[in-house]
Design an enzyme around this catalytic site. Sequence first.
Site, PDB file in Angstrom:
ATOM      1  N   LYS A   1       1.997 -10.372   8.289  1.00 19.69           N
ATOM      2  CA  LYS A   1       2.252  -9.062   8.496  1.00 19.69           C
ATOM      3  C   LYS A   1       0.801  -8.639   9.220  1.00 19.69           C
ATOM      4  O   LYS A   1      -0.098  -8.480   8.494  1.00 19.69           O
ATOM      5  CB  LYS A   1       2.476  -8.064   7.402  1.00 19.69           C
ATOM      6  CG  LYS A   1       2.459  -6.520   7.610  1.00 19.69           C
ATOM      7  CD  LYS A   1       2.436  -5.860   6.510  1.00 19.69           C
ATOM      8  CE  LYS A   1       2.446  -4.059   6.750  1.00 19.69           C
ATOM      9  NZ  LYS A   1       2.625  -3.396   5.715  1.00 19.69           N
TER      10      LYS A   1
ATOM     11  N   TYR B   1     -12.515  -5.271   0.035  1.00 18.11           N
ATOM     12  CA  TYR B   1     -13.866  -4.712  -0.843  1.00 18.11           C
ATOM     13  C   TYR B   1     -14.904  -5.785  -0.909  1.00 18.11           C
ATOM     14  O   TYR B   1     -16.139  -5.630  -0.648  1.00 18.11           O
ATOM     15  CB  TYR B   1     -13.531  -4.196  -2.104  1.00 18.11           C
ATOM     16  CG  TYR B   1     -14.762  -3.410  -2.511  1.00 18.11           C
ATOM     17  CD1 TYR B   1     -15.066  -2.038  -1.965  1.00 18.11           C
ATOM     18  CD2 TYR B   1     -15.386  -3.925  -3.682  1.00 18.11           C
ATOM     19  CE1 TYR B   1     -16.321  -1.211  -2.351  1.00 18.11           C
ATOM     20  CE2 TYR B   1     -16.717  -3.231  -4.121  1.00 18.11           C
ATOM     21  CZ  TYR B   1     -17.249  -2.002  -3.300  1.00 18.11           C
ATOM     22  OH  TYR B   1     -18.138  -1.257  -3.930  1.00 18.11           O
TER      23      TYR B   1
ATOM     24  N   ILE C   1       7.262  -4.537   9.160  1.00 23.07           N
ATOM     25  CA  ILE C   1       7.126  -3.997   7.713  1.00 23.07           C
ATOM     26  C   ILE C   1       6.868  -2.700   8.106  1.00 23.07           C
ATOM     27  O   ILE C   1       5.762  -2.366   8.242  1.00 23.07           O
ATOM     28  CB  ILE C   1       6.266  -4.857   6.661  1.00 23.07           C
ATOM     29  CG1 ILE C   1       6.991  -6.324   6.766  1.00 23.07           C
ATOM     30  CG2 ILE C   1       5.938  -4.103   5.619  1.00 23.07           C
ATOM     31  CD1 ILE C   1       6.090  -7.065   5.745  1.00 23.07           C
TER      32      ILE C   1
ATOM     33  N   THR D   1       0.893  -1.327  -0.009  1.00 24.94           N
ATOM     34  CA  THR D   1      -0.154  -0.069  -0.138  1.00 24.94           C
ATOM     35  C   THR D   1       0.749   1.285   0.044  1.00 24.94           C
ATOM     36  O   THR D   1       0.639   2.316  -0.722  1.00 24.94           O
ATOM     37  CB  THR D   1      -0.895   0.059   1.189  1.00 24.94           C
ATOM     38  OG1 THR D   1      -1.453  -1.181   1.208  1.00 24.94           O
ATOM     39  CG2 THR D   1      -2.066   1.254   1.083  1.00 24.94           C
TER      40      THR D   1
ATOM     41  N   TYR E   1      -1.069 -10.646   4.773  1.00 23.94           N
ATOM     42  CA  TYR E   1      -1.172  -9.365   5.259  1.00 23.94           C
ATOM     43  C   TYR E   1      -2.381  -9.164   5.973  1.00 23.94           C
ATOM     44  O   TYR E   1      -3.441  -9.053   5.005  1.00 23.94           O
ATOM     45  CB  TYR E   1      -0.783  -8.319   4.137  1.00 23.94           C
ATOM     46  CG  TYR E   1      -0.617  -6.752   4.431  1.00 23.94           C
ATOM     47  CD1 TYR E   1      -0.879  -6.494   5.689  1.00 23.94           C
ATOM     48  CD2 TYR E   1      -0.573  -5.907   3.333  1.00 23.94           C
ATOM     49  CE1 TYR E   1      -0.874  -5.098   6.086  1.00 23.94           C
ATOM     50  CE2 TYR E   1      -0.757  -4.664   3.596  1.00 23.94           C
ATOM     51  CZ  TYR E   1      -0.905  -3.992   4.952  1.00 23.94           C
ATOM     52  OH  TYR E   1      -0.707  -2.680   5.263  1.00 23.94           O
TER      53      TYR E   1
ATOM     54  N   ARG F   1      -8.093  -1.669   6.386  1.00 23.64           N
ATOM     55  CA  ARG F   1      -8.268  -1.207   4.859  1.00 23.64           C
ATOM     56  C   ARG F   1      -9.011  -2.286   4.178  1.00 23.64           C
ATOM     57  O   ARG F   1      -9.714  -2.078   3.195  1.00 23.64           O
ATOM     58  CB  ARG F   1      -6.804  -0.990   4.383  1.00 23.64           C
ATOM     59  CG  ARG F   1      -5.983  -0.098   4.705  1.00 23.64           C
ATOM     60  CD  ARG F   1      -4.634  -0.086   4.002  1.00 23.64           C
ATOM     61  NE  ARG F   1      -3.681   1.034   4.420  1.00 23.64           N
ATOM     62  CZ  ARG F   1      -3.811   2.394   3.860  1.00 23.64           C
ATOM     63  NH1 ARG F   1      -4.718   2.476   2.987  1.00 23.64           N
ATOM     64  NH2 ARG F   1      -2.968   3.136   4.304  1.00 23.64           N
TER      65      ARG F   1
END
Length: 290
Positions: free
Chosen positions: A160, A106, A202, A43, A132, A137
């Site tokens: 992550k 989404y 990260i 991102t 991740y 998000r």
Amino acid sequence: MFKGSFPALVTPFSNGAVDWDTLKKLVDWHIAQGSHGLVPVGTTGESPTLSHEEHNEVVRVVVETAAKRVPVIAGAGSNATAEGIELIRHAEENGADAALVVTPYYNKPTQRGMVAHFTAMHDACNLPIIIYNIPGRSVVDMMPETMGQLAQLPRIVGVKDATGDLSRVAKQRMTCGADFLQLSGEDATAVGFNAMGGVGCISVTANVAPKLCAEMQDATLRGDYAKALEYQDLLLPLHIAIFLEPGVAGAKYAMSKLGLCSPEVRLPLTELTDGTKAALDAAMKHAGLI
């Protein structure tokens, strides 16, 4: 395998185009500063606004420039499994050491859907995969039990974790095993994350202060949490200021102050307001960067 400070590498732009020369210089600079590895096209690398061609070329250039001096974990996430498979195969073909695969965003898959997605990604290539998990998000949260199921696959090696919930580290040790690599995805809690069993971060802030972030991680990995807290005290105002607006915009502004790259970001992101710039200037001074 993957431990320490891994900058979530920005993708530098110049007049709307990827600035390839600056990207190569950033790779060399991060390695010289002591970063333990690099994570392009996440991102923070503005992957949502890169074309597929740009995405793949960023991976190729970073891998080629790093030249095995540090591991490269290539972003290969998508909310379309077929697209993710294309990205992860390209990363493998171009010599990446692992892939960072985000939970599908989404379209809100179930836990069962996430298992199917990551299993398909795993079976499509031979790269180690780091999950991740960033509910803020993606709007879906992979539960520790689901992660434990995926951890049984031979090449799903870590996570992550950007949940901000430090208890997750312990829960994931319980479901995934102590050898499952847990990397923080939240700079402000990275010290506590490692104290709970994590092995690295990260990091967005590591774009700006790679040496301090790497030394902080080194301190935690040798068990010197008193020293790690000294670094955290220097870095915390920077962690906060970078995320007053989208983190990549904050990171690029701070990097521009250091002469590393342009502050340019792609729409719908915008460059920072004056108030955020002032906060970042103060935080960089506090950390001894300017």
